[in-house]
Design a protein around this motif. Structure first.
Motif, PDB file in Angstrom:
ATOM      1  N   SER A 104       0.607  -1.040   0.227  1.00 43.92           N
ATOM      2  CA  SER A 104       0.117   0.023  -0.057  1.00 43.92           C
ATOM      3  C   SER A 104       0.800   1.419  -0.013  1.00 43.92           C
ATOM      4  O   SER A 104       1.640   1.467   0.820  1.00 43.92           O
ATOM      5  CB  SER A 104      -0.866  -0.028   1.083  1.00 43.92           C
ATOM      6  N   ARG A 105       0.551   2.113  -1.114  1.00 48.95           N
ATOM      7  CA  ARG A 105       1.129   3.415  -1.036  1.00 48.95           C
ATOM      8  C   ARG A 105       2.538   3.548  -0.940  1.00 48.95           C
ATOM      9  O   ARG A 105       3.382   4.481  -0.961  1.00 48.95           O
ATOM     10  CB  ARG A 105       0.690   4.414  -0.117  1.00 48.95           C
ATOM     11  N   LYS A 106       3.349   2.183  -1.544  1.00 53.37           N
ATOM     12  CA  LYS A 106       4.743   2.266  -1.297  1.00 53.37           C
ATOM     13  C   LYS A 106       5.528   2.999  -2.530  1.00 53.37           C
ATOM     14  O   LYS A 106       4.739   3.222  -3.513  1.00 53.37           O
ATOM     15  CB  LYS A 106       5.299   0.943  -1.162  1.00 53.37           C
ATOM     16  N   ARG A 107       6.868   2.976  -2.333  1.00 52.99           N
ATOM     17  CA  ARG A 107       7.701   4.077  -3.158  1.00 52.99           C
ATOM     18  C   ARG A 107       7.728   3.409  -4.558  1.00 52.99           C
ATOM     19  O   ARG A 107       7.536   3.987  -5.639  1.00 52.99           O
ATOM     20  CB  ARG A 107       9.280   4.163  -2.685  1.00 52.99           C
ATOM     21  N   PHE A 108       7.761   1.845  -4.676  1.00 55.96           N
ATOM     22  CA  PHE A 108       7.851   1.472  -5.893  1.00 55.96           C
ATOM     23  C   PHE A 108       6.514   1.833  -6.852  1.00 55.96           C
ATOM     24  O   PHE A 108       6.518   1.615  -8.059  1.00 55.96           O
ATOM     25  CB  PHE A 108       8.158  -0.149  -5.883  1.00 55.96           C
ATOM     26  N   LEU A 109       5.247   1.742  -5.950  1.00 56.13           N
ATOM     27  CA  LEU A 109       4.155   2.285  -6.870  1.00 56.13           C
ATOM     28  C   LEU A 109       4.261   3.575  -7.319  1.00 56.13           C
ATOM     29  O   LEU A 109       3.803   3.968  -8.409  1.00 56.13           O
ATOM     30  CB  LEU A 109       3.011   2.017  -6.072  1.00 56.13           C
ATOM     31  N   GLY A 110       4.681   4.553  -6.598  1.00 61.57           N
ATOM     32  CA  GLY A 110       4.862   5.880  -6.866  1.00 61.57           C
ATOM     33  C   GLY A 110       5.833   6.111  -8.035  1.00 61.57           C
ATOM     34  O   GLY A 110       5.575   6.807  -8.951  1.00 61.57           O
ATOM     35  N   ALA A 111       6.934   5.077  -8.075  1.00 62.64           N
ATOM     36  CA  ALA A 111       7.852   5.158  -9.310  1.00 62.64           C
ATOM     37  C   ALA A 111       7.174   4.763 -10.356  1.00 62.64           C
ATOM     38  O   ALA A 111       7.622   5.454 -11.525  1.00 62.64           O
ATOM     39  CB  ALA A 111       9.218   4.376  -8.937  1.00 62.64           C
ATOM     40  N   LEU A 112       6.480   3.665 -10.428  1.00 65.70           N
ATOM     41  CA  LEU A 112       5.748   3.199 -11.356  1.00 65.70           C
ATOM     42  C   LEU A 112       4.697   4.392 -12.261  1.00 65.70           C
ATOM     43  O   LEU A 112       4.710   4.306 -13.420  1.00 65.70           O
ATOM     44  CB  LEU A 112       4.900   2.077 -11.179  1.00 65.70           C
ATOM     45  N   LEU A 113       4.209   5.247 -11.294  1.00 67.47           N
ATOM     46  CA  LEU A 113       3.163   6.240 -11.622  1.00 67.47           C
ATOM     47  C   LEU A 113       3.862   7.669 -12.051  1.00 67.47           C
ATOM     48  O   LEU A 113       3.140   8.409 -11.822  1.00 67.47           O
ATOM     49  CB  LEU A 113       2.053   6.346 -10.693  1.00 67.47           C
ATOM     50  N   GLU A 114       5.050   7.645 -11.904  1.00 65.55           N
ATOM     51  CA  GLU A 114       5.820   8.912 -11.993  1.00 65.55           C
ATOM     52  C   GLU A 114       5.365   9.775 -13.168  1.00 65.55           C
ATOM     53  O   GLU A 114       5.059   9.165 -14.360  1.00 65.55           O
ATOM     54  CB  GLU A 114       7.276   8.829 -12.133  1.00 65.55           C
ATOM     55  N   THR A 115       5.535  10.903 -13.354  1.00 64.44           N
ATOM     56  CA  THR A 115       4.955  12.160 -14.200  1.00 64.44           C
ATOM     57  C   THR A 115       6.194  12.815 -14.404  1.00 64.44           C
ATOM     58  O   THR A 115       6.654  13.571 -13.337  1.00 64.44           O
ATOM     59  CB  THR A 115       3.773  12.748 -14.040  1.00 64.44           C
ATOM     60  N   ASP A 116       6.738  12.846 -15.395  1.00 69.62           N
ATOM     61  CA  ASP A 116       7.828  13.842 -15.787  1.00 69.62           C
ATOM     62  C   ASP A 116       9.018  13.599 -14.832  1.00 69.62           C
ATOM     63  O   ASP A 116       9.686  14.704 -14.401  1.00 69.62           O
ATOM     64  CB  ASP A 116       7.449  15.465 -15.855  1.00 69.62           C
ATOM     65  N   GLY A 117       9.092  12.336 -14.635  1.00 69.68           N
ATOM     66  CA  GLY A 117      10.259  12.285 -13.615  1.00 69.68           C
ATOM     67  C   GLY A 117       9.989  12.393 -12.081  1.00 69.68           C
ATOM     68  O   GLY A 117      10.939  11.980 -11.363  1.00 69.68           O
ATOM     69  N   THR A 118       8.836  12.689 -11.940  1.00 68.33           N
ATOM     70  CA  THR A 118       8.336  12.913 -10.492  1.00 68.33           C
ATOM     71  C   THR A 118       7.542  11.676 -10.008  1.00 68.33           C
ATOM     72  O   THR A 118       6.612  11.582 -10.547  1.00 68.33           O
ATOM     73  CB  THR A 118       7.664  14.280 -10.114  1.00 68.33           C
ATOM     74  N   ALA A 119       7.885  11.042  -8.913  1.00 69.11           N
ATOM     75  CA  ALA A 119       7.168  10.034  -8.508  1.00 69.11           C
ATOM     76  C   ALA A 119       5.803  10.314  -8.008  1.00 69.11           C
ATOM     77  O   ALA A 119       5.444  11.526  -7.386  1.00 69.11           O
ATOM     78  CB  ALA A 119       7.797   9.293  -7.090  1.00 69.11           C
ATOM     79  N   ARG A 120       4.757   9.707  -8.232  1.00 68.67           N
ATOM     80  CA  ARG A 120       3.103  10.023  -7.777  1.00 68.67           C
ATOM     81  C   ARG A 120       3.343   9.970  -6.031  1.00 68.67           C
ATOM     82  O   ARG A 120       3.966   9.130  -5.508  1.00 68.67           O
ATOM     83  CB  ARG A 120       2.423   8.765  -8.231  1.00 68.67           C
TER      84      ARG A 120
END
Length: 310
Positions: free
Chosen positions: A229-245
């Motif tokens: 849940s909400r972990k960094r690897f999910l944010g990296a997958l969903l990044e926009t313009d090089g910025t993690a979600r």
């Protein structure tokens, strides 16, 4: 498919670990009673706010609540067991009285003993390879259901300990070594839940490899908990313009992981947004054709009141 017949209900929850439903993946709601959580920024750090949020998670469909008083985000600092207990014991006592099945996220044997005495049902220990002899002895003596998480180092050091020959083989081997240590101390094997430890000394791609390999973890015969849940690897997958979600924007991806984990046979998924993940798990079981008609504690209570069974 196995179902569970309910004989008694708490006001909101299942009441005991043994009464948890079988035959479907459970939803474990995260309840952080911390001022520095990566996911909610300390929104529920006070006792009253934490209890209210726990009751809300139960109403949204949580089968288990995982109460934590110490952040384990990368770089976080340790607190004393006394401070941890000050934060969580009133919350555990109140939610246990409401019938909640409670897991407590702690590294400390003294805290584990205190929360079990206060009505908690599971110990969720993310210390991994650093598990203490005192914790092993405690859970074996109490026969407490124990979530055995794969981790290396501490939150301050784990990012530098993510080198593996083969991440799936190595994580399984290290978990099995720890499992054998617990069983050797006297803890019944059926009381052990395995957690691959997503994000704990794992880089992004390694987390995905572990998720793809979930059938190898369930093949051990132990229950398997998935905590994406909400972990960094999910944010990296969903990044926009090089910025993690940001963390708050990762709930849809978390729910997708939950559905896939249910499809792969996970015992439970540990999540912040309970409603979305409960829905996702229900869809997965409907797809598989394995979901009983009653999904959540509230619905089961209504069935019991009318003479129905689960």
């Amino acid at each position: 498919m196995t179902t569970t017949t309910r004989t008694a209900y708490g006001p909101l929850g299942w009441g005991s670990f043994e009464d948890l439903p079988t035959g479907r993946t459970l939803v474990m709601g995260v309840l952080n009673v911390t001022p520095d959580s990566f996911s909610d920024g300390g929104e529920h750090a006070g006792h009253e706010a934490a209890i209210a949020h726990g009751l809300r998670l139960l109403a949204e469909g949580a089968d288990v609540l995982d109460v934590g008083g110490e952040s384990t985000r990368p770089g976080s600092e340790r607190i004393t067991p006394a401070e941890e207990q000050r934060r969580i014991l009133p919350v555990v006592e109140a939610l246990a009285a409401a019938g909640a099945v409670l897991s407590v996220d702690t590294l400390h044997a003294a805290t584990a003993a205190a929360v079990l005495d206060a009505g908690a049902h599971l110990v969720n220990d993310v210390s991994g390879l650093s598990v203490t002899p005192e914790m092993v002895e405690l859970v074996a003596e109490r026969q407490a259901p124990y979530v055995l998480t794969h981790a290396r180092g501490t939150p301050a050091t784990m990012d530098g300990l993510a080198d593996y020959d083969d991440v799936v083989d190595d994580v399984l081997a290290e978990l099995e070594t720890l499992r054998d240590r617990l069983v050797g101390a006297g803890l019944a094997p059926e009381r052990i839940v395995l957690d691959p430890g997503l994000g704990f000394a794992k880089r992004g791609a390694q987390n995905w490899a572990l998720l793809r390999a979930l059938p190898r973890f369930t093949a051990t015969g132990h229950r398997v908990l998935v905590g994406a849940s909400r972990k960094r690897f999910l944010g990296a997958l969903l990044e926009t313009d090089g910025t993690a979600r940001p963390a708050a924007g990762r709930d849809a991806a978390t729910a997708a992981v939950g559905a896939l984990a249910a499809h792969a046979g996970a015992w439970a998924v540990r999540v912040h947004d309970v409603r979305a993940s409960a829905d996702a798990v229900a869809v997965a079981h409907a797809w598989l054709g394995t979901e009983p008609a009653v999904l959540r504690p509230g619905a089961a209570r209504a069935a019991a009141a009318g003479g129905g069974a689960r």
